[in-house]
Motif scaffolding. Structure first.
Motif, PDB file in Angstrom:
ATOM      1  N   LEU A  17      41.110  21.733  26.864  1.00 20.73           N
ATOM      2  CA  LEU A  17      41.839  21.455  25.591  1.00 20.73           C
ATOM      3  C   LEU A  17      43.211  21.084  26.345  1.00 20.73           C
ATOM      4  O   LEU A  17      43.951  20.093  25.799  1.00 20.73           O
ATOM      5  CB  LEU A  17      42.602  22.539  25.335  1.00 20.73           C
TER       6      LEU A  17
ATOM      7  N   VAL B 156      50.684  22.890  24.513  1.00 22.89           N
ATOM      8  CA  VAL B 156      49.857  23.717  24.826  1.00 22.89           C
ATOM      9  C   VAL B 156      49.687  24.674  25.909  1.00 22.89           C
ATOM     10  O   VAL B 156      48.807  24.805  25.963  1.00 22.89           O
ATOM     11  CB  VAL B 156      48.800  22.794  24.130  1.00 22.89           C
ATOM     12  N   TRP B 157      50.520  23.227  26.929  1.00 20.86           N
ATOM     13  CA  TRP B 157      50.049  24.180  28.266  1.00 20.86           C
ATOM     14  C   TRP B 157      51.149  25.127  28.232  1.00 20.86           C
ATOM     15  O   TRP B 157      50.158  26.466  29.155  1.00 20.86           O
ATOM     16  CB  TRP B 157      50.828  23.060  29.038  1.00 20.86           C
TER      17      TRP B 157
ATOM     18  N   VAL C 142      48.453  27.858  26.720  1.00 22.34           N
ATOM     19  CA  VAL C 142      47.502  28.127  28.090  1.00 22.34           C
ATOM     20  C   VAL C 142      47.694  28.968  29.001  1.00 22.34           C
ATOM     21  O   VAL C 142      47.483  30.026  29.597  1.00 22.34           O
ATOM     22  CB  VAL C 142      46.624  27.305  27.745  1.00 22.34           C
TER      23      VAL C 142
ATOM     24  N   SER D 118      44.376  21.087  36.159  1.00 17.80           N
ATOM     25  CA  SER D 118      44.493  22.753  35.170  1.00 17.80           C
ATOM     26  C   SER D 118      42.647  22.794  35.920  1.00 17.80           C
ATOM     27  O   SER D 118      42.554  23.412  35.177  1.00 17.80           O
ATOM     28  CB  SER D 118      43.698  21.192  34.219  1.00 17.80           C
TER      29      SER D 118
ATOM     30  N   THR E 141      42.993  17.450  27.054  1.00  9.44           N
ATOM     31  CA  THR E 141      42.654  16.534  26.005  1.00  9.44           C
ATOM     32  C   THR E 141      44.084  15.640  25.470  1.00  9.44           C
ATOM     33  O   THR E 141      44.268  15.148  25.717  1.00  9.44           O
ATOM     34  CB  THR E 141      41.608  17.058  24.811  1.00  9.44           C
ATOM     35  N   VAL E 142      44.754  16.858  25.776  1.00  8.83           N
ATOM     36  CA  VAL E 142      46.025  16.673  25.427  1.00  8.83           C
ATOM     37  C   VAL E 142      46.935  15.712  26.292  1.00  8.83           C
ATOM     38  O   VAL E 142      47.985  14.942  25.413  1.00  8.83           O
ATOM     39  CB  VAL E 142      47.281  17.814  24.628  1.00  8.83           C
TER      40      VAL E 142
ATOM     41  N   GLY F 275      36.910  26.174  27.583  1.00  8.06           N
ATOM     42  CA  GLY F 275      37.093  26.044  26.336  1.00  8.06           C
ATOM     43  C   GLY F 275      38.885  25.614  27.121  1.00  8.06           C
ATOM     44  O   GLY F 275      39.583  24.305  26.507  1.00  8.06           O
ATOM     45  N   GLU F 276      39.669  26.361  27.343  1.00  7.87           N
ATOM     46  CA  GLU F 276      41.310  25.773  27.619  1.00  7.87           C
ATOM     47  C   GLU F 276      41.322  24.621  28.840  1.00  7.87           C
ATOM     48  O   GLU F 276      42.653  24.394  28.081  1.00  7.87           O
ATOM     49  CB  GLU F 276      42.160  27.004  28.084  1.00  7.87           C
TER      50      GLU F 276
END
Length: 122
Positions: free
Chosen positions: A61, A115-116, A119, A49, A64-65, A57-58
């Motif tokens: 996220l 989410v991945w 993004v 990441s 976080t996930v 922010g991305e």
């Protein structure tokens, strides 16, 4: 009835809680293959990441996930351990509890994938 383990206050309580948390992490790592697999996934995805051209922010996220899946696995393992402590006999309610924990982990892993994908592709 009051628990004898609830008597600590202040900084001593924080230290005790941290110790119990580390014990739980070590127990999960030693005894749960699924937890070790998720740790490996986190070891791969979290550094990745930071290599991606995404906003803060991305990135938050994405991280976080990944960590969410670890939390869900810890809770799933705790439910399974409690059920097994009660009885190793096959029982429909025990099966339901374990299956629901597994379903929660499936949802958490699905969230990582979605989410991945959003993004990176979106």
């Amino acid at each position: 009835m009051l628990s004898p383990f609830k008597g600590q206050t202040g900084f001593k309580r924080v230290l005790n809680a941290a110790g119990y948390s580390l014990d739980g992490l070590m127990a999960a790592f030693k005894g749960e293959a699924a937890f070790r697999q998720l740790v490996l996934l986190n070891v791969l995805l979290i550094p990745l990441s930071f290599l991606l051209d995404v906003s803060r922010g991305e990135r938050a996220l994405l991280i976080t996930v990944c960590l969410l899946a670890l939390i869900v696995e810890l809770l799933n393992s705790a439910v399974e351990a409690a059920i097994d402590r009660i009885s190793l006999d096959l029982h429909p309610l025990s099966k339901n509890a374990k299956d629901m924990g597994s379903a929660a982990q499936f949802v958490a892993l699905s969230i990582i994938a979605v989410v991945w994908a959003v993004v990176l592709l979106g």
